[in-house]
Motif scaffolding. Structure first.
Motif, PDB file in Angstrom:
ATOM      1  N   PRO A 100       0.820  -1.214   0.000  1.00 48.01           N
ATOM      2  CA  PRO A 100       0.000   0.000   0.000  1.00 48.01           C
ATOM      3  C   PRO A 100       0.854   1.265   0.000  1.00 48.01           C
ATOM      4  O   PRO A 100       1.991   1.257   0.484  1.00 48.01           O
ATOM      5  CB  PRO A 100      -0.801  -0.114   1.298  1.00 48.01           C
ATOM      6  CG  PRO A 100      -0.806  -1.564   1.612  1.00 48.01           C
ATOM      7  CD  PRO A 100       0.526  -2.074   1.149  1.00 48.01           C
ATOM      8  N   THR A 117      -1.955   0.175   5.831  1.00 48.32           N
ATOM      9  CA  THR A 117      -2.960  -0.770   5.349  1.00 48.32           C
ATOM     10  C   THR A 117      -4.338  -0.389   5.855  1.00 48.32           C
ATOM     11  O   THR A 117      -5.322  -0.386   5.092  1.00 48.32           O
ATOM     12  CB  THR A 117      -2.622  -2.208   5.783  1.00 48.32           C
ATOM     13  OG1 THR A 117      -1.378  -2.600   5.200  1.00 48.32           O
ATOM     14  CG2 THR A 117      -3.714  -3.170   5.334  1.00 48.32           C
ATOM     15  N   TYR A 120      -5.566   2.447   3.908  1.00 47.84           N
ATOM     16  CA  TYR A 120      -5.963   1.994   2.575  1.00 47.84           C
ATOM     17  C   TYR A 120      -7.348   1.330   2.629  1.00 47.84           C
ATOM     18  O   TYR A 120      -8.202   1.571   1.770  1.00 47.84           O
ATOM     19  CB  TYR A 120      -4.923   1.007   2.048  1.00 47.84           C
ATOM     20  CG  TYR A 120      -5.243   0.415   0.703  1.00 47.84           C
ATOM     21  CD1 TYR A 120      -4.877   1.050  -0.481  1.00 47.84           C
ATOM     22  CD2 TYR A 120      -5.916  -0.808   0.606  1.00 47.84           C
ATOM     23  CE1 TYR A 120      -5.175   0.499  -1.721  1.00 47.84           C
ATOM     24  CE2 TYR A 120      -6.226  -1.366  -0.625  1.00 47.84           C
ATOM     25  CZ  TYR A 120      -5.851  -0.711  -1.779  1.00 47.84           C
ATOM     26  OH  TYR A 120      -6.157  -1.258  -3.002  1.00 47.84           O
ATOM     27  N   LYS A 123     -10.115   3.876   2.951  1.00 42.89           N
ATOM     28  CA  LYS A 123     -10.366   4.609   1.705  1.00 42.89           C
ATOM     29  C   LYS A 123     -11.124   3.764   0.685  1.00 42.89           C
ATOM     30  O   LYS A 123     -11.995   4.268  -0.032  1.00 42.89           O
ATOM     31  CB  LYS A 123      -9.040   5.083   1.109  1.00 42.89           C
ATOM     32  CG  LYS A 123      -9.187   5.899  -0.173  1.00 42.89           C
ATOM     33  CD  LYS A 123      -7.835   6.384  -0.667  1.00 42.89           C
ATOM     34  CE  LYS A 123      -7.984   7.208  -1.949  1.00 42.89           C
ATOM     35  NZ  LYS A 123      -6.647   7.682  -2.444  1.00 42.89           N
ATOM     36  N   HIS A 124     -10.826   2.473   0.613  1.00 39.44           N
ATOM     37  CA  HIS A 124     -11.347   1.652  -0.480  1.00 39.44           C
ATOM     38  C   HIS A 124     -12.453   0.673  -0.078  1.00 39.44           C
ATOM     39  O   HIS A 124     -13.228   0.235  -0.945  1.00 39.44           O
ATOM     40  CB  HIS A 124     -10.199   0.861  -1.121  1.00 39.44           C
ATOM     41  CG  HIS A 124      -9.181   1.724  -1.790  1.00 39.44           C
ATOM     42  ND1 HIS A 124      -9.354   2.226  -3.057  1.00 39.44           N
ATOM     43  CD2 HIS A 124      -7.977   2.187  -1.359  1.00 39.44           C
ATOM     44  CE1 HIS A 124      -8.299   2.956  -3.398  1.00 39.44           C
ATOM     45  NE2 HIS A 124      -7.451   2.954  -2.385  1.00 39.44           N
TER      46      HIS A 124
END
Length: 319
Positions: A100, A117, A120, A123-124
């Motif tokens: 990431p 992580t 990440y 966000k996703h």
């Protein structure tokens, strides 16, 4: 049409049998009926838990361990999560694994790998999953037990839209959960963690500028800044669900190192809960054998459902 007619006839037969059992005033039949209904309800509940509780798992690994440790997870418990990501020190499109943004290269920098992580995932994937499970590449997760723990009705209720954080509780350094034993955050806990990390709240406690460090303890401190503390992770008999060692170590309980007696919030003992969620320090071979024992040997219990006939030898009397 013929298939549909057979199916309709079959369903009608089931309903008629159920109605007959319900109408029969015999205590024996009524008791049997109630037992069957309870069994069906429990099985239906378990199935709902497994399908409706959405868990994203991420495994912290490195390039040199992809074809050994990470591969053993990929071949065993990894696919049982609703999604599994392999977080490495390099991008590898064939495995696949990835690094990431922000994660420092190299096997170390575990805090960097964990912190970025989670950012990440926020966000996703925040709104796609209810829970986010972190594991090392030598951690074994019984995913069905994890979902059962998270999805069953309990007090307090483990609602994912409330801040929850579960794992093997260590009482040192202000209290945190063991990284090797794995830990799981609700999506609300992830949202609040992102607020702490993004806004660099309490930098002396939550060290957002550092890349290395005691990953699990630092995460515990960052969550504490948000007011989130470890939840209760013992079964009804007071036994741990998340384990810091491998199965025979935990089962016999007679070889724990001295530091474990000092760190563990739950006094170490022998035996493992039937609802155990994780084991740690799992060699790839041991991981595969454990998986076989759980999911293949366990299939013996389901043989009563198989369509088999008795060997004619045993249908006759023999001396």
């Amino acid at each position: 049409m013929k298939t549909k007619a057979i199916f309709t006839f079959f369903c009608t037969g089931i309903l008629m049998c159920a109605w007959k059992l319900f109408q029969d005033t015999s205590p024996t039949n009524r008791e049997a009926h109630n037992g069957i209904m309870q069994l069906l309800q429990k099985r239906n509940l378990v199935n709902k838990i497994q399908t409706r509780v959405k868990v994203l798992c991420f495994v912290e690994t490195c390039e040199k361990n992809l074809r050994t440790r990470a591969q053993s997870i990929k071949d065993t418990w990894g696919p049982r999560c609703d999604k599994t990501l392999y977080i490495s020190d390099k991008d590898n499109s064939t495995f696949p694994s990835f690094r990431p943004p922000g994660v420092e290269p190299g096997y170390g920098a575990l805090w960097s790998k964990t912190m970025f992580t989670f950012r990440y995932l926020y966000k996703h994937y925040l709104n796609e999953y209810h829970w986010f499970m972190k594991a090392d590449d030598d951690t074994y997760v019984v995913v069905e037990n994890l979902k059962y723990f998270l999805g069953k009705e309990s007090l307090p209720k483990h609602n994912p839209d409330e801040p929850h954080y579960f794992g093997k509780h260590f009482k040192t350094l202000g209290g945190y959960t063991s990284g090797g034993a794995g830990y799981v955050l609700s999506r609300e806990a992830l949202r609040q963690l992102e607020d702490v990390l993004a806004n660099e709240r309490s930098p002396d406690d939550c060290k957002t500028k550092e890349t290395d460090g005691v990953e699990d303890a630092l995460l515990g401190k960052c969550l504490a800044v948000a007011g989130i503390h470890h939840g209760y992770t013992l079964d009804s008999a007071g036994m741990d669900l998340f384990h810091s060692f491998w199965p025979d170590f935990e089962f016999f309980g007679d070889q724990f190192p001295e530091w474990y007696y000092k760190y563990s919030a739950n006094p170490p003992s022998s035996g493992c809960s039937n609802e155990t969620i994780t084991f740690h320090y799992m060699d790839p071979r041991v991981m595969r054998v454990t998986h076989f024992a759980i999911y293949k040997l366990g299939a013996l219990l389901g043989r009563a459902k198989q369509n088999v006939t008795l060997n004619k030898f045993y249908s006759q009397d023999h001396d």
